[in-house]
Design a protein around this motif. Structure first.
Motif, short mmCIF file in Angstrom:
data_model
loop_
_atom_site.label_atom_id
_atom_site.label_comp_id
_atom_site.label_asym_id
_atom_site.label_seq_id
_atom_site.Cartn_x
_atom_site.Cartn_y
_atom_site.Cartn_z
N VAL A 78 0.83 -1.20 0.00
CA VAL A 78 0.00 0.00 0.00
C VAL A 78 0.87 1.26 0.00
CG1 VAL A 78 -1.94 -1.16 1.14
CG2 VAL A 78 -0.26 0.06 2.53
N GLY A 79 0.24 2.37 -0.30
CA GLY A 79 0.96 3.64 -0.30
C GLY A 79 1.87 3.79 -1.50
N THR A 80 2.87 4.63 -1.32
CA THR A 80 3.80 4.98 -2.39
C THR A 80 5.20 4.51 -2.03
OG1 THR A 80 2.50 6.98 -2.79
CG2 THR A 80 4.70 6.92 -3.74
N LYS A 81 5.89 3.92 -2.98
CA LYS A 81 7.27 3.48 -2.75
C LYS A 81 8.15 4.70 -2.46
CE LYS A 81 10.93 0.74 -5.01
NZ LYS A 81 11.77 0.81 -3.90
N VAL A 82 9.06 4.55 -1.50
CA VAL A 82 9.97 5.63 -1.11
C VAL A 82 11.40 5.10 -1.16
CG1 VAL A 82 10.62 7.21 0.75
CG2 VAL A 82 8.23 6.59 0.46
N GLY A 90 7.67 8.40 9.96
CA GLY A 90 6.34 7.85 9.69
C GLY A 90 6.27 6.92 8.50
N ASP A 91 7.32 6.88 7.69
CA ASP A 91 7.33 5.93 6.57
C ASP A 91 7.48 4.52 7.12
OD1 ASP A 91 7.05 7.90 4.62
OD2 ASP A 91 9.20 8.02 4.21
N LEU A 92 6.94 3.55 6.41
CA LEU A 92 7.08 2.15 6.80
C LEU A 92 8.29 1.56 6.09
CD1 LEU A 92 3.36 0.93 6.63
CD2 LEU A 92 4.62 1.91 8.56
N VAL A 93 9.06 0.74 6.81
CA VAL A 93 10.21 0.07 6.23
C VAL A 93 10.00 -1.44 6.35
CG1 VAL A 93 11.88 1.94 6.51
CG2 VAL A 93 11.47 0.38 8.42
N PHE A 94 10.45 -2.17 5.33
CA PHE A 94 10.16 -3.60 5.25
C PHE A 94 11.43 -4.41 5.01
CE2 PHE A 94 6.37 -1.30 4.07
CZ PHE A 94 5.40 -1.92 4.84
N PHE A 95 11.40 -5.63 5.57
CA PHE A 95 12.58 -6.49 5.55
C PHE A 95 12.19 -7.92 5.21
CE2 PHE A 95 12.91 -3.06 8.55
CZ PHE A 95 14.14 -2.49 8.26
N ASN A 96 13.15 -8.64 4.66
CA ASN A 96 13.00 -10.07 4.40
C ASN A 96 13.84 -10.80 5.45
OD1 ASN A 96 13.12 -12.72 3.55
ND2 ASN A 96 13.64 -12.24 1.44
N THR A 97 13.19 -11.24 6.53
CA THR A 97 13.91 -11.92 7.60
C THR A 97 13.71 -13.43 7.55
OG1 THR A 97 12.03 -11.60 9.10
CG2 THR A 97 13.77 -9.93 9.15
N SER A 98 12.85 -13.87 6.65
CA SER A 98 12.53 -15.30 6.58
C SER A 98 13.13 -15.98 5.35
CB SER A 98 11.02 -15.50 6.55
OG SER A 98 10.49 -14.99 5.32
N GLY A 99 13.62 -15.17 4.42
CA GLY A 99 14.10 -15.72 3.16
C GLY A 99 12.99 -15.94 2.15
N LYS A 100 11.77 -15.50 2.49
CA LYS A 100 10.61 -15.74 1.62
C LYS A 100 9.87 -14.44 1.29
CE LYS A 100 9.96 -20.29 3.64
NZ LYS A 100 9.12 -21.14 4.46
N GLY A 101 10.57 -13.34 1.15
CA GLY A 101 9.93 -12.06 0.86
C GLY A 101 9.69 -11.26 2.13
N VAL A 102 8.89 -10.20 2.01
CA VAL A 102 8.64 -9.32 3.16
C VAL A 102 8.08 -10.13 4.32
CG1 VAL A 102 7.24 -7.40 4.01
CG2 VAL A 102 8.35 -7.23 1.78
N ALA A 140 10.53 0.60 1.25
CA ALA A 140 9.83 1.50 2.18
C ALA A 140 8.60 2.04 1.47
CB ALA A 140 10.74 2.65 2.61
N ARG A 141 7.58 2.34 2.25
CA ARG A 141 6.32 2.86 1.71
C ARG A 141 5.87 4.06 2.53
NH1 ARG A 141 5.46 0.37 -3.13
NH2 ARG A 141 3.27 0.83 -2.95
N ARG A 142 5.30 5.02 1.84
CA ARG A 142 4.67 6.18 2.49
C ARG A 142 3.18 5.97 2.39
NH1 ARG A 142 7.69 11.13 0.82
NH2 ARG A 142 9.09 10.18 2.36
N VAL A 143 2.52 5.89 3.54
CA VAL A 143 1.10 5.51 3.56
C VAL A 143 0.19 6.62 4.07
CG1 VAL A 143 1.64 3.05 3.79
CG2 VAL A 143 1.33 4.44 5.86
N THR A 144 0.73 7.81 4.25
CA THR A 144 -0.06 8.90 4.80
C THR A 144 -0.41 9.94 3.74
OG1 THR A 144 1.97 10.07 5.43
CG2 THR A 144 0.91 8.72 7.12
N THR A 145 -1.60 10.50 3.87
CA THR A 145 -1.95 11.67 3.07
C THR A 145 -1.27 12.87 3.74
OG1 THR A 145 -3.89 12.21 4.40
CG2 THR A 145 -4.22 10.71 2.52
N LYS A 146 -1.31 14.01 3.08
CA LYS A 146 -0.72 15.22 3.66
C LYS A 146 -1.40 15.56 5.00
CE LYS A 146 0.51 19.91 2.28
NZ LYS A 146 0.42 20.91 1.20
N ALA A 147 -2.72 15.44 5.06
CA ALA A 147 -3.45 15.75 6.28
C ALA A 147 -3.11 14.77 7.40
CB ALA A 147 -4.96 15.74 6.01
N GLN A 148 -3.02 13.49 7.06
CA GLN A 148 -2.67 12.48 8.07
C GLN A 148 -1.24 12.70 8.58
OE1 GLN A 148 -3.45 9.17 5.47
NE2 GLN A 148 -5.31 8.60 6.59
#
Length: 158
Positions: A78-82, A90-102, A140-148
């Motif tokens: 979701v959101g926009t790639k950063v 506030g941006d979300l960051v994601f990791f592959n800790t299992s060897g099977k994707g996010v 990483a993804r940005r999931v907030t609107t400007k107002a949020q």
């Protein structure tokens, strides 16, 4: 001596202004994170009794009326790639800790650090550059609107 003193004063001013810019307005989000640092890890947990990584994110973002999918794998869609170099608080960051994707996620809190619920430490703050997470960083993804985002950082944006 005057040059040394002016250099020191200039460095202090520069450091203070850059530190403020890096975390400008972030106190609301950082306060929300600080309230749950130390909460134990609980697989499937979404409350202050225990969080898994995506449950921690849901808890933080719910405070700002931001709805997200339940799992880190779905949150990463979701959101926009950063770009890593463009992360903001506030941006979300994601990791592959299992060897099977996010399979793990956190919230960027500035200064190269992210908050997350670690299976070994519970809710904690870790450097993105730590050897474990640097090797496993996916996106990483940005999931907030400007107002949020404005509400999240506590600063009215024009």
């Amino acid at each position: 001596m005057k040059k040394v003193l002016l250099s020191i004063v200039g460095a202090v001013i520069l450091f203070a202004s850059s530190a403020g810019a890096a975390s400008a307005g972030a106190p609301k989000l950082l306060s929300a994170v600080d309230e749950v640092v130390g909460t134990p890890y609980l697989y499937g947990g979404t409350t202050t009794k225990g969080f898994d990584c995506s449950g921690f994110i849901l808890h933080i973002f719910k405070q700002y009326d931001i709805k997200l999918p339940r799992t880190s794998r779905e949150q990463a869609k979701v959101g926009t790639k950063v770009d890593k170099s463009d992360l903001r608080v506030g941006d979300l960051v994601f990791f592959n800790t299992s060897g099977k994707g996010v399979s793990h996620a956190g919230v960027y809190v500035g200064n190269g650090k992210f908050a997350h619920s670690s299976s070994s430490k519970g809710v904690t703050i870790t450097k993105l550059s730590s050897s474990y997470y640097a090797k496993r960083y996916v996106t990483a993804r940005r999931v907030t609107t400007k107002a949020q985002y404005s509400k999240m950082i506590g600063v009215k944006l024009s």
